[in-house]
Design a protein around this motif. Structure first.
Motif: not given
Ligand SMILES: Cc1cc2nc3c(=O)[nH]c(=O)nc-3n(C[C@H](O)[C@H](O)[C@H](O)COP(=O)(O)OP(=O)(O)OC[C@H]3O[C@@H](n4cnc5c(N)ncnc54)[C@H](O)[C@@H]3O)c2cc1C
Ligand code: FES
Length: 420
Positions: A382-387, A414-417
């Motif tokens: 599990i990893t946090a999505i910043k954008n 779409g673009p992901l951070e």
């Protein structure tokens, strides 16, 4: 004249009586047949109801045995099976019954390894068939990468082999996994294990043998030599006692102490050539597990031999490289490629469809994300999505909070951070 009329009337009366008798007989025969049919239908209904209630009871019993989240298990036996390889026998600490599992499935462990600031979550395949009272896993210590011998060996595999002892209590999640043998069928199978990849296919072999099935079964194991050969006596005994099971062990690097024909059958690697020499045809269901290069070679060989992809079932224990043996994933047009930013690592990577999920893209580019099951079930990745947003090609096995993602099964939408 009157006499003739009397005769005709008498005959008519006789015929009438006879007809009535025939009709009565037919009617009572029909009643008997109808009664019997009705009784048969009643019996059939009763049998269906009994079977349905047996199934309901069995399902309820299994559901009562299953558990959510972590459950405490006691290590009650530890056996060294080969070099750096130990079997761990586990029984539930609460002494309540255990649910069964499909051969090939795995357990997820949460381990408090000394020196680690947070628990490690790791998955290990069940290496025996389902028992009522215990589970068994078999774990090989993972050495440092060949090109970085200065690094420490694998943390949880070292912990299991060197620290875990009888009497210890471990946190375990219920059996899971989509790589398993369908025990309701009896079609011929080829089970193939490379090194410690023996574990899920040994569970399948034991399940076949324990069920008394006469299913045609070929079992191939590839190891370096005698030191690395787990379950030698067990496999020899199965081969000697079961005509339907054909066991073939390959040593890629036998020593003088290893005796061909006794300890092992073939001084070579498990390969398509070997299958072509031994199997009567390629028409089998193949189940295999092993290290990346082994899987790539075996899956590629089977595909070259004309085995349909649907008949090849496999599981990778680590970063999966098997996809290379399968037709390459269709790449996205450059215009459609999206950028993924890994904020902590300071890396910006292009997602063009060549990787199956975000975790694989990250690992291939040196971004470290912890993983366990690699199948969306354990929550380790599990990893946090910043954008941005992600999409999942299949249902996630656990609930994921909004704002986080399971990198082992997701793709960017779409673009992901990401915070990794
Ligand atoms: C479904 C499934 C079933 C599995 N079944 C089994 C099984 O039955 N038996 C079994 O033995 N395994 C099995 N595995 C593999 C197991 O889950 C672990 O992945 C394995 O034991 C390695 O975990 P570890 O904690 O020991 O290694 P880690 O600590 O995660 O280390 C992995 C590797 O990284 C290296 N390393 C250490 N530090 C660094 C660093 N700083 N940078 C780069 N590399 C580093 C280590 O030397 C090691 O080579 C299974 C995996 C899955 C997904
Ligand atoms: S590694 Fe288990 S959910 Fe992703």
């Amino acid at each position: 004249m009157f006499e003739q009329i009397g005769l005709i009337v008498g005959a008519a009366i006789c015929v009438g009586v006879l007809l009535q008798l025939v009709m009565m007989t037919l009617t009572s025969l029909r009643r008997v047949v109808d009664d019997r049919r009705a009784r048969e239908l009643e019996l059939e209904l009763l049998r269906t109801q009994i079977e349905a209630s047996r199934k309901r009871r069995a399902l309820t019993a299994e559901a009562e045995k299953a558990w959510e989240g972590w459950r405490k298990f006691e290590v009650f036996r530890k056996v060294v099976e080969a070099a750096d390889t130990s079997s761990i026998y586990l029984r539930p600490h609460d002494k309540r019954p255990l649910p069964g599992f499909a051969p090939g499935q795995y357990l997820t462990f949460q381990l408090n390894v000394p020196g680690q600031d947070k628990p490690l979550v790791r998955c290990y395949s069940l290496s025996d068939s389902a028992r009522e009272d215990y589970y068994r896993v078999t774990i090989k210590k993972v050495p440092p990468p060949r090109d970085k011998p200065e690094l420490p060996p694998g943390r949880s595999s070292t912990f299991f082999n060197e620290v875990v002892a009888e009497g210890d209590i471990l946190d375990v999640k219920a059996p899971h996994g989509a790589f398993y043998l369908d025990m309701t069928r009896d079609n011929p199978v080829v089970l193939i294990g490379g090194g410690i990849g023996i574990t899920p296919v040994l569970s399948m072999l034991n399940a076949i043998v324990d069920s008394g099935s006469k299913r045609e079964t070929w079992f191939f194991l590839g190891v370096r030599g005698g030191k690395d050969h787990p379950f030698k006596e067990h496999l020899q005994q199965i081969a000697a006692e079961h005509e339907n099971v054909h066991v073939h062990v390959c040593y890629s690097n036998p020593t003088d102490a290893d005796v061909e024909g006794k300890d092992y059958q073939h001084a070579e690697r498990v390969s398509k050539d070997l299958f072509q020499r031994l199997l009567p045809s390629n028409n089998y269901q193949y189940y295999l597990c092993g290290p990346g290069p082994f899987m790539e070679a075996v899956v590629g060989g089977l595909e070259d031999w004309g085995v349909p992809s649907d008949n090849i079932h496999f599981e990778a224990f680590g970063p999966a490289s098997v996809k290379k043996a399968k037709p390459p994933a269709p790449k996205t047009d450059a215009a459609e490629a999206v950028e993924i930013t890994f904020a902590k690592s300071g890396k910006k990577l292009q997602w063009d469809g060549s990787f199956e999920n975000v975790l694989e893209l990250a690992e291939a580019n040196g971004v470290m994300i912890d993983s366990g099951c690699r199948a969306g079930n354990c929550g380790t990745c599990i990893t946090a999505i910043k954008n941005g947003k992600v999409k999942y090609p299949k249902d996630t096995g656990i609930e994921v909070e909004a704002g986080s993602c399971l990198t082992c099964i997701c793709a960017p939408d779409g673009p992901l951070e990401l915070d990794a």
